[in-house]
Design a protein around this motif. Structure first.
Motif, short mmCIF file in Angstrom:
data_model
loop_
_atom_site.label_atom_id
_atom_site.label_comp_id
_atom_site.label_asym_id
_atom_site.label_seq_id
_atom_site.Cartn_x
_atom_site.Cartn_y
_atom_site.Cartn_z
N VAL A 70 0.85 -1.19 0.00
CA VAL A 70 0.00 0.00 0.00
C VAL A 70 0.88 1.24 0.00
N ILE A 71 0.62 2.12 -0.93
CA ILE A 71 1.28 3.42 -0.97
C ILE A 71 0.39 4.41 -0.23
N VAL A 72 0.92 5.01 0.83
CA VAL A 72 0.15 5.87 1.73
C VAL A 72 0.42 7.33 1.37
N CYS A 73 -0.67 8.08 1.12
CA CYS A 73 -0.58 9.49 0.74
C CYS A 73 -1.10 10.35 1.90
N PRO A 74 -0.23 10.99 2.67
CA PRO A 74 -0.70 11.83 3.77
C PRO A 74 -1.47 13.05 3.28
N GLY A 75 -2.39 13.53 4.13
CA GLY A 75 -3.14 14.73 3.80
C GLY A 75 -2.42 16.00 4.22
N GLY A 76 -3.11 17.12 4.01
CA GLY A 76 -2.53 18.41 4.37
C GLY A 76 -2.93 19.52 3.40
N GLY A 77 -4.02 19.30 2.67
CA GLY A 77 -4.54 20.36 1.81
C GLY A 77 -3.65 20.73 0.65
N TYR A 78 -2.75 19.85 0.25
CA TYR A 78 -1.75 20.13 -0.79
C TYR A 78 -0.85 21.30 -0.40
N GLU A 79 -0.83 21.64 0.91
CA GLU A 79 0.05 22.70 1.41
C GLU A 79 1.16 22.13 2.28
N PHE A 80 0.88 21.01 2.95
CA PHE A 80 1.87 20.31 3.76
C PHE A 80 1.45 18.85 3.80
#
Length: 299
Positions: A70-80
């Motif tokens: 699984v490739i995990v993509c953290p959130g952050g509003g595309y700002e962080f």
């Protein structure tokens, strides 16, 4: 539920040192790299100003791994990037289930579209091309993302063949289609009626074309080839309206794509693996059941 949460916290703590490798996604050079980008910034859980995308590897932590990645993509509003709460903690939980997890550190709004899409598709291609090295099967590679990371994961699930996701590298010949997706309180649409406007502006700019808004409203990009998807969202999410998950689930249903969704009365936004959120805190068990039902973890 308390027992489950304590077990999860123990597993997370036990896996804190399990990472063994950091993969440079663009060893030949990052496409369209900015001149003098400055150093990457780390502020507690948050990482920003990313100019060197990477994958951090968390190997399966049990003797009988599932050969699933699984490739995990953290959130952050595309700002962080919320790299610990929506990256490392998820990876350690997945590792405890026998899944090899890869936490993606992708470019953000300072690059804008299509850089994040290029990074997530490159991540899938990299893991698939090196599946034997990491002990995973090339047809058992999924994506997981939260909030804006959920949008990035959903973009991978729908836009894996987008020309903008290619850079002309030899690795472009490897399929970038994920085999399944887990979307946590995801940003889905770029339509102002339900969009998270901060994510939209960071990714697409202040005045995107109608064509680009439609392209990146990923509920409009679902086809019968979109992979099976699990969705989690809270009714009281005050940042990313629950309509985002509903729109995506409806599109999956119309396209006859296998999908499940769990909606919780409370949990707010960014629930991660936090305890004390009622039924929402039990989502890892729901996700585990889904993974088991799809034979993605060992029975």
């Amino acid at each position: 539920m308390r027992k489950l949460l304590l077990s999860l916290l123990f597993l997370v703590a036990a896996g804190a040192h399990a990472q063994t490798d950091v993969i440079d996604l663009w060893p030949e050079g990052v496409p369209n790299v900015r001149a003098n980008p400055g150093p990457e910034r780390v502020d507690g859980d948050r990482i920003s100003n990313v100019s060197r995308p990477t994958l951090t590897v968390y190997p399966a932590a049990i003797d009988r791994p599932a050969r699933t990645a699984v490739i995990v993509c953290p959130g952050g509003g595309y700002e962080f990037l919320s790299f610990t709460r929506e990256g490392r903690q998820y990876a350690q939980w997945l590792s405890s289930l026998g899944i090899t997890a890869f936490v993606l550190k992708s470019r953000l709004g300072d690059y804008g579209h299509p850089a994040p899409l290029q990074d997530v598709l490159r991540a899938i291609r990299t893991v698939r091309a090196q599946a034997a090295k990491y002990g995973v099967a090339p047809d058992r590679i999924g994506v997981m993302g939260s909030s804006a990371g959920g949008h990035l994961a959903a973009s991978a699930a729908t836009l894996y063949d987008q020309p903008a996701g290619r850079t002309g590298a030899q690795l472009d010949a490897v399929s970038a289609r994920p085999d399944f997706a887990i979307l946590m309180y995801p940003v889905i649409t770029m339509d102002p009626s339900a969009a998270h406007m901060g994510s939209r502006q960071a990714l697409l700019g202040a005045h995107p074309s109608a064509e680009l808004v439609r392209l990146m409203s990923v509920e409009k990009q679902v086809t019968a080839q979109t992979p099976p998807t699990l969705l989690m969202h809270s009714q009281d999410d005050g940042a990313v309206p629950i309509e985002n998950s509903i729109l995506f689930f409806q599109a999956l249903t119309r396209a006859h794509v296998p999908a499940e969704m769990y909606f919780f009365e409370r949990g707010g936004h960014g629930m991660g693996m936090n305890p004390g959120l009622g039924n929402a805190s039990n989502w890892p068990k729901r996700a585990e059941d889904w993974l088991r039902d799809r034979h993605l973890i060992v029975q």
